[in-house]
Design an enzyme around this catalytic site. Structure first.
Site, PDB file in Angstrom:
ATOM      1  N   ASP A 139      -3.273   8.155   7.715  1.00 49.17           N
ATOM      2  CA  ASP A 139      -4.207   7.270   8.418  1.00 49.17           C
ATOM      3  C   ASP A 139      -3.421   6.372   9.368  1.00 49.17           C
ATOM      4  O   ASP A 139      -2.239   6.597   9.602  1.00 49.17           O
ATOM      5  CB  ASP A 139      -5.102   6.499   7.426  1.00 49.17           C
ATOM      6  CG  ASP A 139      -4.342   5.438   6.627  1.00 49.17           C
ATOM      7  OD1 ASP A 139      -3.222   5.050   7.025  1.00 49.17           O
ATOM      8  OD2 ASP A 139      -4.876   4.991   5.576  1.00 49.17           O
ATOM      9  N   HIS A 155      -0.515   4.769   7.170  1.00 50.86           N
ATOM     10  CA  HIS A 155       0.169   5.368   6.018  1.00 50.86           C
ATOM     11  C   HIS A 155       0.480   6.842   6.209  1.00 50.86           C
ATOM     12  O   HIS A 155      -0.320   7.574   6.785  1.00 50.86           O
ATOM     13  CB  HIS A 155      -0.711   5.219   4.767  1.00 50.86           C
ATOM     14  CG  HIS A 155      -1.156   3.813   4.526  1.00 50.86           C
ATOM     15  ND1 HIS A 155      -2.408   3.364   4.857  1.00 50.86           N
ATOM     16  CD2 HIS A 155      -0.498   2.761   4.007  1.00 50.86           C
ATOM     17  CE1 HIS A 155      -2.513   2.075   4.557  1.00 50.86           C
ATOM     18  NE2 HIS A 155      -1.357   1.677   4.032  1.00 50.86           N
ATOM     19  N   SER A 211       0.801  -1.230   0.000  1.00 48.94           N
ATOM     20  CA  SER A 211       0.000   0.000   0.000  1.00 48.94           C
ATOM     21  C   SER A 211       0.833   1.278   0.000  1.00 48.94           C
ATOM     22  O   SER A 211       0.331   2.335  -0.349  1.00 48.94           O
ATOM     23  CB  SER A 211      -0.926   0.018   1.221  1.00 48.94           C
ATOM     24  OG  SER A 211      -0.165  -0.095   2.403  1.00 48.94           O
TER      25      SER A 211
END
Ligand SMILES: *[C@@H]1O[C@H](CO)[C@@H](O)[C@H](O)[C@H]1NC(C)=O
Ligand SMILES: *[C@@H]1O[C@H](CO)[C@@H](O)[C@H](O)[C@H]1NC(C)=O
Length: 385
Positions: free
Chosen positions: A331, A334, A40
């Site tokens: 978040d 991340h 991610s």
């Protein structure tokens, strides 16, 4: 037979009267292509096209919140991610996700998938694991050979830069969150397996002509907001077991890379001590233009560490901060666009924490080992910071 876009590039250049171009010159791609493997941290939207859980997708608001892109793209950030900035510095357009319909491979391809690990067991069935990412690369390589012929394809493949940002999910969900795996393998053995599989991936790309590699090493995983929130011990402290695994991985991998450099002819690479660099921003945010190095901008609970950003997951409640630029963390897992940008600059220009080559050297083909004095003399370095 060249595909039509080569002619378009040439035609455009003739019309504009360009004498020099990074991307197209006399109908040839002259810039290094950029192939991206990972999780991610670098997924630019592949997971929009697979069936998985909302935790592994970011194609809903407030992802993309800062408006750089018209709508959420699948990037786990409020805007751009590190590979977008690297592409910009390399004078390439945004590198498209492999699964994006009608994506063109002319400047490179992004194979990354949120949630992916180096081991196929990690988040199995929910992600595009590293082996499958390599299979996708093989499809791209075959189409390059068809389009360009074997000799020119081999030149393109040897000039390309292959970047990796992967491994965190193996240690978080794959090991610490998986009692079965912990029973089967002690931590040392598990790290060995992860490193073994990553090394195989590099060797496979080398055998297919890859020569220039870039690695984002693992961060101090225990200091992600999500792991601070889960830490059973210290109130607000980093989850040390997670960080220890990441550091063991980084140490083992540094040795592997040094060995590969000796064993494989013309193998060159950029590695980074990402954890040291990031810890400095977590602990001294003000020194780097941030106000908060600990809490997530988007999420709920302690440190914003409960991963609810977007409200699409099991819990629909989430909070969003006013100014993501003040935060290191976007978040629960991340970083923000601003952190991504600073990281791209670090990798591009180099520093004592980056080496033996910086990304600028890998992309330009200037394979002169990185010398710290180069940076000090480069006025753009100061400016960029
Ligand atoms: C790769 O990972 C598998 C588990 O998925 C493991 O059995 C194997 O030994 C690893 N390979 C290497 C070379 O370490
Ligand atoms: C979310 O809910 C589903 C169904 O109740 C459950 O299977 C899943 O484990 C939950 N996920 C998380 C992250 O709590």
């Amino acid at each position: 037979m060249r595909p039509p876009y080569y002619y378009c590039g040439t035609l455009l250049l003739l019309i504009l009267g360009f004498s020099k171009s990074y991307a197209y010159q006399e109908g040839k791609v002259t810039g290094s292509r950029f192939f991206i493997f990972g999780d991610s941290t670098v997924d630019a939207g592949n997971n929009n096209y697979i069936s998985t859980t909302p935790e592994n997708q970011a194609d809903y608001p407030p992802y993309g919140h800062n408006g750089y892109f018209e709508k959420p793209t699948g990037r786990f950030s409020e805007g751009r991610i590190v590979v977008d900035f690297i592409a910009e510095y390399a004078q390439l357009p945004l590198i498209p996700p492999f699964l994006q319909p009608s994506a063109e491979y002319v400047n490179g391809v992004n194979f990354a998938s949120a949630g992916a690990g180096i081991l196929p067991e990690t988040n199995q069935g929910l992600v595009i694991d590293l082996k499958t990412q390599l299979n996708h690369f093989e499809q791209v390589r075959q189409s390059l050979i068809e389009d360009l012929g074997e000799a020119e394809a081999n030149t393109v493949l040897s000039e390309a830069v292959y970047s990796f940002s992967i491994g965190s999910n193996d240690y978080m969900g794959g090991y610490l969150g998986n009692p079965n795996m912990q029973q089967m393998h002690d931590p040392e053995e598990f790290v060995g397996m992860v490193i073994g599989n990553l090394t195989q991936a590099i060797q496979e790309l080398y055998a297919k002509g890859g020569r220039k590699f870039a690695f984002l090493s693992l961060s101090s995983l225990g200091c992600l907001p999500v792991l601070r929130a889960l830490n059973p011990r210290k109130e607000g402290g980093c989850f040390e077991e997670a960080t220890a695994l990441a550091m063991a991985h980084n140490n083992a991998f540094s040795s592997v890379l040094a060995n590969l450099e000796h064993l494989l002819k013309d193998f060159s690479y950029c590695n980074s001590k990402f954890s040291i660099w990031l810890d400095d921003r977590i602990n001294n945010p003000l020194n780097h233009g941030f106000k908060d190095g600990i809490n997530a901008c988007c999420g709920i609970g302690p440190y914003g560490g409960i991963f609810t950003c977007g409200g699409t997951k099991n819990m629909t409640e989430y909070k969003l901060c006013e100014s993501p630029d003040d935060y290191v963390w976007w978040d629960s897992f991340h970083p923000t666009e601003k952190l991504h940008e600073q990281l791209a600059q670090e990798l591009w220009y180099g520093s004592p924490d980056v080496g033996p080559y910086n990304l600028q050297q890998l992309f330009s083909g200037n394979n002169k080992k990185f010398i710290i004095a180069d940076v000090v003399d480069d006025p753009s370095y100061e400016q960029k910071y």
